[in-house]
Enzyme design. Structure first.
Site, PDB file in Angstrom:
ATOM      1  N   HIS A  44      43.081  41.879  37.577  1.00 67.29           N
ATOM      2  CA  HIS A  44      42.164  42.906  37.624  1.00 67.29           C
ATOM      3  C   HIS A  44      40.842  42.480  37.066  1.00 67.29           C
ATOM      4  O   HIS A  44      40.516  42.826  35.829  1.00 67.29           O
ATOM      5  CB  HIS A  44      42.809  44.211  36.932  1.00 67.29           C
ATOM      6  CG  HIS A  44      41.807  45.491  37.391  1.00 67.29           C
ATOM      7  ND1 HIS A  44      42.649  46.595  37.388  1.00 67.29           N
ATOM      8  CD2 HIS A  44      40.693  45.579  37.615  1.00 67.29           C
ATOM      9  CE1 HIS A  44      41.566  47.747  37.819  1.00 67.29           C
ATOM     10  NE2 HIS A  44      40.406  47.152  37.799  1.00 67.29           N
ATOM     11  N   GLU A  71      43.242  43.285  42.070  1.00 67.03           N
ATOM     12  CA  GLU A  71      42.768  44.818  41.908  1.00 67.03           C
ATOM     13  C   GLU A  71      41.191  44.936  41.523  1.00 67.03           C
ATOM     14  O   GLU A  71      40.961  44.182  40.634  1.00 67.03           O
ATOM     15  CB  GLU A  71      43.496  45.506  40.787  1.00 67.03           C
ATOM     16  CG  GLU A  71      45.033  45.602  40.952  1.00 67.03           C
ATOM     17  CD  GLU A  71      45.635  46.133  39.589  1.00 67.03           C
ATOM     18  OE1 GLU A  71      46.941  46.538  40.024  1.00 67.03           O
ATOM     19  OE2 GLU A  71      45.306  46.276  38.463  1.00 67.03           O
ATOM     20  N   HIS A 191      50.785  51.584  35.957  1.00 68.92           N
ATOM     21  CA  HIS A 191      50.043  52.170  34.400  1.00 68.92           C
ATOM     22  C   HIS A 191      50.898  52.618  33.673  1.00 68.92           C
ATOM     23  O   HIS A 191      51.489  53.534  34.152  1.00 68.92           O
ATOM     24  CB  HIS A 191      48.768  52.877  35.235  1.00 68.92           C
ATOM     25  CG  HIS A 191      47.783  52.897  34.380  1.00 68.92           C
ATOM     26  ND1 HIS A 191      47.623  52.923  33.010  1.00 68.92           N
ATOM     27  CD2 HIS A 191      46.739  51.997  34.531  1.00 68.92           C
ATOM     28  CE1 HIS A 191      46.550  52.540  32.475  1.00 68.92           C
ATOM     29  NE2 HIS A 191      45.817  52.088  33.524  1.00 68.92           N
TER      30      HIS A 191
HETATM   31  N1  PXP Z   1      47.503  49.218  38.171  1.00 65.87           N
HETATM   32  C1  PXP Z   1      46.283  49.414  38.087  1.00 65.87           C
HETATM   33  C2  PXP Z   1      45.339  49.955  39.137  1.00 65.87           C
HETATM   34  C3  PXP Z   1      45.833  48.691  36.801  1.00 65.87           C
HETATM   35  O1  PXP Z   1      44.320  49.124  36.712  1.00 65.87           O
HETATM   36  C4  PXP Z   1      46.469  48.589  35.745  1.00 65.87           C
HETATM   37  C5  PXP Z   1      46.150  48.161  34.368  1.00 65.87           C
HETATM   38  O2  PXP Z   1      45.092  47.046  34.492  1.00 65.87           O
HETATM   39  C6  PXP Z   1      48.016  48.478  35.955  1.00 65.87           C
HETATM   40  C7  PXP Z   1      48.283  49.046  37.322  1.00 65.87           C
HETATM   41  C8  PXP Z   1      48.829  47.942  34.968  1.00 65.87           C
HETATM   42  O3  PXP Z   1      48.925  48.970  34.080  1.00 65.87           O
HETATM   43  P1  PXP Z   1      49.550  48.787  32.500  1.00 65.87           P
HETATM   44  O4  PXP Z   1      48.720  47.673  31.844  1.00 65.87           O
HETATM   45  O5  PXP Z   1      49.407  49.946  31.945  1.00 65.87           O
HETATM   46  O6  PXP Z   1      50.977  48.222  32.828  1.00 65.87           O
END
Ligand code: PXP
Length: 239
Positions: A44, A71, A191
């Site tokens: 990301h 992402e 997330h």
């Molecule tokens: N999905 C998105 C859109 C995110 O921005 C993130 C964090 O960068 C994640 C998933 C993964 O989340 P986590 O780091 O809390 O596992």
């Protein structure tokens, strides 16, 4: 149904950037995640490049042999990066440039015009497109309407409520999973998923194609158990 584990390696890049050299080596970590069982690698990149840097992307594209997922917010700079590097999947996220982390999904109805254009552009380049959305049925329908292949359900709210009432916390996700299957749109989630809440989430939400997990896996479990063990533990939750 197999749910794929895509490991988000942003936190690895953050550690590397803290010293300015190439330790840990991001591309080696991506290769090792795959060797240890990860079925995808997620990055990301954010405009301030505080973790993934834009010039990491072509290097990762060269080594990732599973599913490469990029992402981000579809700014012109981000779209150029994605179109130049053609990942398997692009997950569009409406995050502010300075956001600490993504904490809310698209309003797929309000932003239908923008999303329709961007989704079409990416799909024409052969890239699968997912839209990051809150677990609300109207948002799933909106994502289908603008042509997205998948949605990624934001699971931060679920994770926050999980300890108080897990059934209540997962209910909107369960409903979105059923709707997604009914209208024919794929389902990802991510997330704040972790070793405590993942198996429950997977058992409650049908048709879950992929989870992307970074923070808990890299910043906590890999630290305590090692990266290989951590990935294997997450895969076990998904079986
Ligand atoms: N999905 C998105 C859109 C995110 O921005 C993130 C964090 O960068 C994640 C998933 C993964 O989340 P986590 O780091 O809390 O596992």
């Amino acid at each position: 149904m197999i749910t794929r584990l895509s490991v988000n390696i942003n936190k690895v890049a953050l550690l590397r950037n803290s010293r300015g050299a190439n330790l840990p080596d991001l591309t080696q970590v991506a290769k090792d995640c795959e060797a240890f069982g990860a079925q995808g690698i997620t990055v990301h990149p954010r405009p301030d490049e505080r973790h993934i840097k834009y010039n990491d992307i072509p290097l990762l594209k060269e080594v990732v042999t599973t599913e490469f997922n990029i992402e981000g917010n579809p700014t012109p700079q981000f779209l150029k990066l994605v179109l130049d590097n053609r990942p398997t999947q692009c997950t569009l996220v409406p995050d502010d440039p300075g956001a600490l982390t993504s904490d809310s999904g698209w309003d797929t109805i309000k932003h239908a015009g923008l999303l329709k254009d961007v989704v079409a552009q990416l799909k024409a380049a052969g890239i699968r497109v997912a839209l990051f959305v809150n677990a609300e049925e109207a948002q799933i329908e909106g994502a289908k309407e603008v042509g997205a292949d998948r949605v990624e359900l934001y699971t931060g709210t679920f994770a926050n409520q999980f300890l108080q009432d897990r059934e209540k916390a997962v209910l909107p996700h369960r409903r979105c999973g059923e709707l997604a299957a009914k209208i024919g749109i794929g389902l990802n989630a991510g997330h704040d998923l972790n070793l405590d809440n993942l198996a429950f989430y997977k058992s409650a939400v049908k048709n879950l194609l992929e989870v992307s997990i970074g923070h808990a896996l890299i910043a906590q479990d890999a630290l305590y158990f090692g990266l290989h063990n951590a990935i294997q533990l997450y895969l076990r939750q998904l079986r």
